[in-house]
Write an enzyme that holds these catalytic residues in place. Structure first.
Site, PDB file in Angstrom:
ATOM      1  CB  SER A 137      -2.686   7.560  -0.451  1.00 51.55           C
ATOM      2  OG  SER A 137      -2.769   8.625   0.487  1.00 51.55           O
ATOM      3  CD  GLU A 138      -5.587  12.756  -1.478  1.00 56.95           C
ATOM      4  OE1 GLU A 138      -6.283  13.591  -0.882  1.00 56.95           O
ATOM      5  OE2 GLU A 138      -5.889  11.562  -1.551  1.00 56.95           O
ATOM      6  CG  ASN A 139       0.195  10.721   0.908  1.00 57.07           C
ATOM      7  OD1 ASN A 139      -0.652   9.938   0.495  1.00 57.07           O
ATOM      8  ND2 ASN A 139       0.996  10.408   1.902  1.00 57.07           N
ATOM      9  CB  SER A 186      -0.102  11.450  -6.524  1.00 57.10           C
ATOM     10  OG  SER A 186      -1.217  10.852  -5.921  1.00 57.10           O
TER      11      SER A 186
END
Length: 220
Positions: free
Chosen positions: A49-51, A91
């Site tokens: 997840s890019e967060n 990320s």
């Protein structure tokens, strides 16, 4: 055939999960794509997840959500064994460094050249396209997972009308009705789900497409 909304989402998510292989690192976009994590079974897939998380697990049971574990869209997630957490810069280093095997994104529009529009909804204030612009050029394989139409409106077009997220990046389009591959020759219809027909797909798809030879043999 009229389909229940939950069935539509389940059909799409299950079919997307079939595109993965053991060892894949996969980013799931917000909304429908997050459901894909529920259908990989025993496959060794690492969800990112890019967060700031790698090792996202299935959605938590209702009532057992951890308020500190969320995805990029603010939805609750679980962490698989061995999961790691880091800042957004790290990320996106993973994404931009080409370490993501596949990204699964929703779309407002896709066209026959593999162009993607998935960030601006007409009439609504939007903060920007977010991480999608990085994911579609950083991931090795771009899968669009979306409903075939929206309130009767066609979403697979000859040419996108909305502002583009990226040009020529989509590899595969998976809906509750069909699976299309984007090739140099144009869109190729690879599969028809049990909930549709070739006639229905032609009626709800503006883009020109080729019916694959393998599919032709099945629908004769």
């Amino acid at each position: 055939m009229e389909m229940d909304k939950n069935l539509v989402r389940e059909v799409i998510a299950k079919r997307v999960a079939q595109e993965f292989h053991d060892g894949y690192v996969v980013n799931l976009g917000i909304g429908l794509p997050t459901l894909v994590a529920n259908y990989v079974g025993d496959m060794d897939v690492i969800f990112q997840s890019e967060n700031g998380c790698i090792g996202v697990g299935p959605a938590p049971e209702k009532g057992k959500e951890d308020p500190y574990l969320i995805n990029a869209g603010g939805g609750h997630i679980t962490a698989a064994k061995g999961a790691m957490f880091f800042d957004s810069a790290y990320s996106f280093g993973i994404i931009r460094g080409g370490h993501v095997d596949a990204t699964v994104l929703g779309a407002l529009e896709v066209d026959e050249k593999g162009n993607l529009a998935n960030w601006m909804i007409p009439g609504k204030k939007v903060p920007g396209m977010g991480g999608a612009m990085d994911l579609v050029v950083g991931a090795k394989h771009v899968i669009v997972a979306m409903e075939h139409t929206s309130n009767g409106g066609i979403k697979i077009l000859k040419e996108c009308k909305l502002p583009l997220t990226a040009v020529g990046v989509v590899n595969l389009i998976i809906t509750e009705k069909a699976v299309f591959e984007v090739t140099d020759k144009g869109l190729v219809l690879k599969e028809i789900t049990p909930y549709s027909s070739l006639e229905d797909i032609r009626a709800t798809t503006e883009a020109e497409f080729i019916v694959s030879d393998e599919l032709k043999n099945k629908i004769k």
